[in-house]
Design a protein around this motif. Structure first.
Motif, PDB file in Angstrom:
ATOM      1  N   CYS A 131       0.834  -1.208   0.000  1.00  0.00           N
ATOM      2  CA  CYS A 131       0.000   0.000   0.000  1.00  0.00           C
ATOM      3  C   CYS A 131       0.862   1.249   0.000  1.00  0.00           C
ATOM      4  O   CYS A 131       0.577   2.220  -0.714  1.00  0.00           O
ATOM      5  CB  CYS A 131      -0.925   0.019   1.220  1.00  0.00           C
ATOM      6  N   THR A 144     -10.768  -1.940   6.202  1.00  0.00           N
ATOM      7  CA  THR A 144     -10.008  -0.703   6.221  1.00  0.00           C
ATOM      8  C   THR A 144     -10.698   0.318   7.113  1.00  0.00           C
ATOM      9  O   THR A 144     -11.924   0.383   7.144  1.00  0.00           O
ATOM     10  CB  THR A 144      -9.889  -0.163   4.775  1.00  0.00           C
ATOM     11  N   CYS A 203      -5.207   0.465  -3.223  1.00  0.00           N
ATOM     12  CA  CYS A 203      -4.682  -0.336  -2.095  1.00  0.00           C
ATOM     13  C   CYS A 203      -5.508  -1.614  -1.946  1.00  0.00           C
ATOM     14  O   CYS A 203      -4.947  -2.702  -1.779  1.00  0.00           O
ATOM     15  CB  CYS A 203      -4.706   0.475  -0.798  1.00  0.00           C
TER      16      CYS A 203
END
Lengths: 100, 100, 100, 100
Positions: free
Chosen positions: C25, C73, C59
């Motif tokens: 990421c 996330t 990501c």
């Protein structure tokens, strides 16, 4: 100090399914006697700060006790001193505006 | 139980600038003696669970004491029992991989 | 619309260590050319809304592409229209108050 | 990429009550036609990534348009590629375990 939280406990290192661990947390929350509502991405809990935070800690202890080596938790915490407001008050206050 | 948290305290009903309240939280965090690092959207703190969570509570008490009628806080909490890992370990573990 | 975010991507079902995925990421974030700062529990990124959100999406795509079956996330998003404020402005505004 | 999010939009600089702004976000979410459930500390929304994230952006635009100078939003985003899972699936998977 009264608090409304939104709790999402995520065990790591236990595979892709985490519902067993989430269910164990729900049992801790139920056992606490605190008001709570589960949703698809966490659980709302309300009550006195120390009692609510004790439940969060027990969730970590229980999930580690089930063998999860690592946990990452996301928590929102709301307090207010201008007036009392329950979880249901928050929802109905928005719903009243939507109905207008 | 050692914990690494990311704390973001947001006072409501105090106007658009919240740096005065955030600074008051930083003073509480510093006074605790716990390891911490401020960033642009919160502060990382690490230490024993109860000590860290006591600081979070004091932040709410202090910010309400400054007159903020309402607070909404976002918190991430990471615990692991497989090995010790500090905040600096987490960052350097990613940086080593980036350097490879 | 300029946005400052705090991004924390957590892959599930890949074992207890996630630094490889976090590093992937970071590479996406670096490749975007957007201002960013990594900390121990996420990464601050700032820039135009659509560019920043495109990085968040990449990501997820990259981490799934590495084999992670599931991702959770956590994101904080800050926007303001009263004045320009960078990530560094936010930190220095608190630091000035602490120095007083 | 299908995503389940938990969205909590917090306007700053508009006083202590934010239900008017939250209701405006709910209207945007309803207008999107995406599946959603409001709870006491946010709203779960699911659907294709780009559609869901477009709603998040519109919430910021609408709330700024109502005069809020500053917004801080908390978002959780869950994606998985191993199987389809709706918001209702997530809740019922935990409830089945609790019933056992």
């Amino acid at each position: 100090m009264h608090v409304i939280i939104d709790l999402c406990v995520v065990p790591l290192g236990v595979g892709v399914s985490v519902s067993e661990h989430v269910a164990a947390c729900q049992k801790e929350i139920q056992a606490s006697g605190l008001e709570h509502r589960m949703h698809a991405y966490g659980t709302n809990i309300e009550g006195p700060w120390d009692e609510v935070m004790a439940v969060v800690k027990r969730c970590h202890e229980v999930v580690h006790g089930m063998g999860a080596p690592r946990i990452t938790t996301t928590l929102k915490l709301g307090t207010r001193i201008d007036r009392d407001q329950s979880m249901d008050d928050k929802v109905s206050s928005v719903e009243r505006r939507l109905a207008d």
